[in-house]
Design a protein around this motif. Structure first.
Motif, PDB file in Angstrom:
ATOM      1  N   THR A   8      10.403  -9.084  -8.448  1.00 12.75           N
ATOM      2  CA  THR A   8       9.053  -9.158  -7.911  1.00 12.75           C
ATOM      3  C   THR A   8       8.135  -9.867  -8.902  1.00 12.75           C
ATOM      4  O   THR A   8       8.370  -9.861 -10.099  1.00 12.75           O
ATOM      5  N   ALA A   9       7.086 -10.480  -8.373  1.00 10.32           N
ATOM      6  CA  ALA A   9       6.100 -11.138  -9.229  1.00 10.32           C
ATOM      7  C   ALA A   9       5.201 -10.082  -9.852  1.00 10.32           C
ATOM      8  O   ALA A   9       4.904  -9.070  -9.228  1.00 10.32           O
ATOM      9  N   PRO A  10       4.760 -10.271 -11.101  1.00  8.40           N
ATOM     10  CA  PRO A  10       3.926  -9.265 -11.756  1.00  8.40           C
ATOM     11  C   PRO A  10       2.487  -9.301 -11.257  1.00  8.40           C
ATOM     12  O   PRO A  10       1.664 -10.067 -11.731  1.00  8.40           O
ATOM     13  N   ALA A  11       2.201  -8.471 -10.276  1.00  4.51           N
ATOM     14  CA  ALA A  11       0.851  -8.383  -9.736  1.00  4.51           C
ATOM     15  C   ALA A  11       0.572  -6.946  -9.323  1.00  4.51           C
ATOM     16  O   ALA A  11       1.445  -6.260  -8.794  1.00  4.51           O
ATOM     17  N   ASP A  12      -0.659  -6.471  -9.585  1.00  7.94           N
ATOM     18  CA  ASP A  12      -1.031  -5.126  -9.163  1.00  7.94           C
ATOM     19  C   ASP A  12      -1.108  -5.071  -7.637  1.00  7.94           C
ATOM     20  O   ASP A  12      -1.700  -5.961  -7.005  1.00  7.94           O
ATOM     21  N   LEU A  13      -0.532  -4.040  -7.060  1.00  2.00           N
ATOM     22  CA  LEU A  13      -0.663  -3.838  -5.615  1.00  2.00           C
ATOM     23  C   LEU A  13      -1.979  -3.134  -5.295  1.00  2.00           C
ATOM     24  O   LEU A  13      -2.586  -3.376  -4.261  1.00  2.00           O
ATOM     25  N   TYR A  14      -2.394  -2.246  -6.195  1.00  2.00           N
ATOM     26  CA  TYR A  14      -3.696  -1.590  -6.077  1.00  2.00           C
ATOM     27  C   TYR A  14      -4.118  -1.175  -7.476  1.00  2.00           C
ATOM     28  O   TYR A  14      -3.312  -0.617  -8.231  1.00  2.00           O
ATOM     29  N   ALA A  15      -5.357  -1.459  -7.824  1.00  2.00           N
ATOM     30  CA  ALA A  15      -5.846  -1.093  -9.151  1.00  2.00           C
ATOM     31  C   ALA A  15      -7.300  -0.652  -9.050  1.00  2.00           C
ATOM     32  O   ALA A  15      -8.120  -1.347  -8.456  1.00  2.00           O
ATOM     33  N   ALA A  16      -7.594   0.504  -9.610  1.00  2.00           N
ATOM     34  CA  ALA A  16      -8.962   1.002  -9.707  1.00  2.00           C
ATOM     35  C   ALA A  16      -9.116   1.619 -11.095  1.00  2.00           C
ATOM     36  O   ALA A  16      -8.480   2.626 -11.390  1.00  2.00           O
ATOM     37  N   ASN A  17      -9.895   0.994 -11.933  1.00  2.00           N
ATOM     38  CA  ASN A  17     -10.102   1.483 -13.301  1.00  2.00           C
ATOM     39  C   ASN A  17      -8.779   1.652 -14.044  1.00  2.00           C
ATOM     40  O   ASN A  17      -8.610   2.580 -14.841  1.00  2.00           O
ATOM     41  N   GLN A  51     -14.729   9.700 -11.607  1.00  2.00           N
ATOM     42  CA  GLN A  51     -13.990   9.431 -12.834  1.00  2.00           C
ATOM     43  C   GLN A  51     -12.486   9.427 -12.536  1.00  2.00           C
ATOM     44  O   GLN A  51     -11.765  10.373 -12.845  1.00  2.00           O
ATOM     45  N   TYR A  52     -12.048   8.371 -11.865  1.00  2.00           N
ATOM     46  CA  TYR A  52     -10.629   8.314 -11.529  1.00  2.00           C
ATOM     47  C   TYR A  52     -10.064   6.940 -11.865  1.00  2.00           C
ATOM     48  O   TYR A  52     -10.778   5.937 -11.914  1.00  2.00           O
ATOM     49  N   SER A  53      -8.760   6.929 -12.128  1.00  2.00           N
ATOM     50  CA  SER A  53      -8.018   5.691 -12.353  1.00  2.00           C
ATOM     51  C   SER A  53      -6.778   5.718 -11.480  1.00  2.00           C
ATOM     52  O   SER A  53      -6.158   6.780 -11.309  1.00  2.00           O
ATOM     53  N   LEU A  54      -6.422   4.560 -10.940  1.00  2.00           N
ATOM     54  CA  LEU A  54      -5.245   4.506 -10.071  1.00  2.00           C
ATOM     55  C   LEU A  54      -4.638   3.113 -10.173  1.00  2.00           C
ATOM     56  O   LEU A  54      -5.344   2.111 -10.087  1.00  2.00           O
ATOM     57  N   LEU A  55      -3.336   3.071 -10.350  1.00  2.00           N
ATOM     58  CA  LEU A  55      -2.618   1.799 -10.408  1.00  2.00           C
ATOM     59  C   LEU A  55      -1.299   1.928  -9.665  1.00  2.00           C
ATOM     60  O   LEU A  55      -0.574   2.910  -9.832  1.00  2.00           O
ATOM     61  N   VAL A  56      -1.011   0.932  -8.833  1.00  2.00           N
ATOM     62  CA  VAL A  56       0.265   0.860  -8.120  1.00  2.00           C
ATOM     63  C   VAL A  56       0.858  -0.515  -8.375  1.00  2.00           C
ATOM     64  O   VAL A  56       0.176  -1.534  -8.237  1.00  2.00           O
ATOM     65  N   THR A  57       2.131  -0.552  -8.755  1.00  2.00           N
ATOM     66  CA  THR A  57       2.819  -1.823  -8.996  1.00  2.00           C
ATOM     67  C   THR A  57       4.219  -1.772  -8.406  1.00  2.00           C
ATOM     68  O   THR A  57       4.688  -0.734  -7.936  1.00  2.00           O
ATOM     69  N   GLY A  58       4.890  -2.920  -8.473  1.00  7.56           N
ATOM     70  CA  GLY A  58       6.313  -2.942  -8.181  1.00  7.56           C
ATOM     71  C   GLY A  58       7.072  -2.287  -9.310  1.00  7.56           C
ATOM     72  O   GLY A  58       6.486  -1.782 -10.279  1.00  7.56           O
ATOM     73  N   MET A  59       8.380  -2.306  -9.244  1.00  6.80           N
ATOM     74  CA  MET A  59       9.181  -1.620 -10.255  1.00  6.80           C
ATOM     75  C   MET A  59       9.155  -2.320 -11.610  1.00  6.80           C
ATOM     76  O   MET A  59       9.607  -1.764 -12.609  1.00  6.80           O
ATOM     77  N   ASP A  60       8.605  -3.544 -11.659  1.00 10.04           N
ATOM     78  CA  ASP A  60       8.508  -4.224 -12.941  1.00 10.04           C
ATOM     79  C   ASP A  60       7.323  -3.733 -13.758  1.00 10.04           C
ATOM     80  O   ASP A  60       7.230  -4.017 -14.959  1.00 10.04           O
ATOM     81  N   GLY A  61       6.405  -3.001 -13.126  1.00 14.81           N
ATOM     82  CA  GLY A  61       5.255  -2.480 -13.846  1.00 14.81           C
ATOM     83  C   GLY A  61       4.369  -3.563 -14.419  1.00 14.81           C
ATOM     84  O   GLY A  61       3.530  -3.308 -15.274  1.00 14.81           O
ATOM     85  N   ASN A  62       4.553  -4.795 -13.947  1.00 16.72           N
ATOM     86  CA  ASN A  62       3.793  -5.954 -14.426  1.00 16.72           C
ATOM     87  C   ASN A  62       4.039  -6.257 -15.897  1.00 16.72           C
ATOM     88  O   ASN A  62       3.204  -6.855 -16.562  1.00 16.72           O
ATOM     89  N   LEU A  63       5.179  -5.841 -16.413  1.00 14.12           N
ATOM     90  CA  LEU A  63       5.559  -6.184 -17.776  1.00 14.12           C
ATOM     91  C   LEU A  63       6.391  -7.459 -17.740  1.00 14.12           C
ATOM     92  O   LEU A  63       7.479  -7.474 -17.162  1.00 14.12           O
TER      93      LEU A  63
END
Length: 516
Positions: free
Chosen positions: A112-121, A93-105
């Motif tokens: 940087t382009a809005p794309a997740d660098l790593y996403a799990a749940n 039961q874990y969630s993890l998200l890594v993005t650039g400094m734009d946070g994909n907003l």
């Protein structure tokens, strides 16, 4: 210590509050552009003064030709490192998200382009624990002036004195201390000012009653979302608009074992009456404790003391992970937004701030604003987006100064000690969250080349207190991997890059140790 079911932070907490962090958390990865800030017209801070900055309203869409936050090879390395950490299935039961400094907003103008660098749940709602305080901080900045101070006043009429609660729950019992956040305003000083004012008029012929006006806040003090065991153990407490040392008994409390008075507001009132009798003794003045009573409009203010700034209080809330203070600042945020000072209004105001800023709140569930409730739910994406907006704010340095620094300050002082995390000390700045069933962390990680990444990690269903140490180590290891600091720096690394990175770390650590 944790309560029978769950708890807030159990690490050793130090009294540190960083006022600045140099340029480490400026928008290096996002460029120099910041979102346009605009506060709703007519809003006011808790002291009644015009509020400062508010929501991010820029809506420019990043160009698809912009570079990603990391080169392809580094993205793959990051994904492999995190996947390996969670491959054993210990934390399903874990969630993890890594993005650039734009946070994909898309509303943030980034490099940087809005794309997740790593996403799990990343869009699965989890129990956040105290990382929920990040949302409260965001809303406070959205509606209130962070340089505003809360005033505790005394008014006077023919019936007696009125102690006017103004939202300051970090009062000291003695003299005001300008060097401290807790105790910046002292009831001893307020008593001396009150006696001095009384002696300038006709001396009272009898003991003056001291009433308590607590109408600054409204609604119930205890949130129905809090577990009875947590209230009984003092991990959270009925919330009042006036209190000594964040709703604790001075001299008897520790960060892990807070001792709470039966009624924090009355305890402050009693301390004020005691201070009045001490200050007025030589002049023959005496005072008695009276009931709660709303001060009449004709009562005249005769004395006042002011708290630390809202920014300093927010730093204390975040570094200490202070649940009661988070609830107080949530209510102050609601008042700044023109609402009543209730727990329910605080929750509504936090959500509105997120909606106004374009944050994804689809799966957000709020039961409080401090993160004590097991009913709270938030996604890793929501946390990441909020932190991205903070870094795009014109007050980015101030906002990020509230986050603990790994191995240096706040609830991260004694974290990141394992071999696969120790090299990330000073290079991860993040808010912690800990309950018996939760370990979470969200913030900014700085990589050896200076790239900043935003991340959020939430582990749920840990199974109890015995599982917490290992869970925290796993979370720390993940943050270190995001910072690309799971091992010692390579001997082949550029000397200038290593020197620059070390210099930034020293500056950050020094800033984090500065008293606010």
């Amino acid at each position: 210590m944790p309560s029978n079911k769950h708890n807030t932070q159990t690490t050793t907490l130090t009294r540190r509050a960083a006022l600045t962090l140099g340029g480490m958390f400026l928008l290096t990865a996002c460029g120099s552009a910041a979102t346009e800030q605009k506060r709703p017209e007519g809003s006011a801070g808790p002291t009644g003064s015009p509020s400062g900055t508010a929501e991010a309203t820029a809506s420019a869409t990043p160009s698809p030709t912009l570079a990603p936050a990391l080169p392809k090879a580094e993205q793959e390395q990051l994904r492999n490192a995190i996947t390996t950490l969670f491959a054993d299935g210990t934390y399903p039961q874990y969630s993890l998200l890594v993005t650039g400094m734009d946070g994909n907003l898309p509303s943030i103008k980034g490099a940087t382009a809005p794309a997740d660098l790593y996403a799990a749940n990343a869009d699965t709602a989890r129990v956040p624990a105290s990382t929920f305080k990040v949302l409260t901080l965001f809303a406070l900045n959205h509606y209130a002036n962070l340089q505003a101070r809360l005033r505790t006043r005394v008014t006077h009429d023919a019936a007696g004195l009125y102690l006017m609660a103004g939202g300051d729950t970090l009062l000291g019992a003695g003299a005001s201390n300008p060097k401290q956040v807790v105790g910046r305003a002292g009831l001893g000083t307020l008593a001396e000012l009150t006696v001095k004012a009384l002696l300038q008029g006709e001396k009272p012929a009898a003991a003056l009653p001291v009433y308590l006006d607590g109408t600054f806040f409204s609604g119930p003090g205890v949130n129905p979302g809090w577990d009875d065991a947590d209230v009984a153990s003092g991990q959270i407490t009925p919330i009042h608009p006036i209190a000594l040392e964040s709703h604790t008994v001075p001299g008897k409390s520790t960060a892990s074992n807070p001792v709470r008075p039966d009624d924090a507001a009355v305890a402050a009132q009693q301390a004020f009456v005691d201070a009045l009798n001490t200050a007025g003794k030589e002049s023959g003045l005496s005072f008695t404790l009276a009931e709660r009573r709303t001060a009449p409009a004709e009562a005249v203010e005769i004395a006042a003391v002011e708290s630390a700034t809202l920014l300093e209080q927010a730093q204390h809330m975040m570094l200490k992970s202070d649940n009661a203070l988070a609830e107080v600042l949530g209510r102050c945020t609601a008042i700044a937004a023109g609402k009543e000072g209730s727990g329910e209004a605080a929750q509504q105001t936090v959500r509105q701030a997120l909606v106004d800023a374009g944050v994804n709140v689809e799966n957000l569930v709020q039961a409080d604003v401090c993160g004590m409730s097991l009913t709270d739910r938030v996604t890793a994406r929501t946390l990441v987006q909020v932190i991205a907006l903070m870094n795009a704010d014109e007050h980015a340095e101030q906002l990020m100064s509230t986050f603990p620094v790994a191995g240096v300050s706040g609830t991260l002082t004694d974290r990141f000690g394992a071999a696969n995390a120790v090299h990330a000390r000073t290079f991860v700045q993040a808010k912690t969250g800990t309950l018996y069933t939760v370990s979470s962390l969200c913030g900014v990680a700085t990589r050896p080349d200076g790239t900043h990444l935003i991340f959020a990690i939430i582990l749920n269903d840990l199974g109890g207190a015995d599982a917490l140490p290992a869970a925290k180590e796993r979370v720390d290891a993940a943050a270190a991997a995001i910072a690309n600091r799971s091992t010692a720096p390579s001997a082949s690394a550029s000397p200038s890059a290593v020197a620059a990175s070390a210099s930034a770390a020293v500056s950050t650590a020094a800033a984090a140790g500065t008293a606010s």
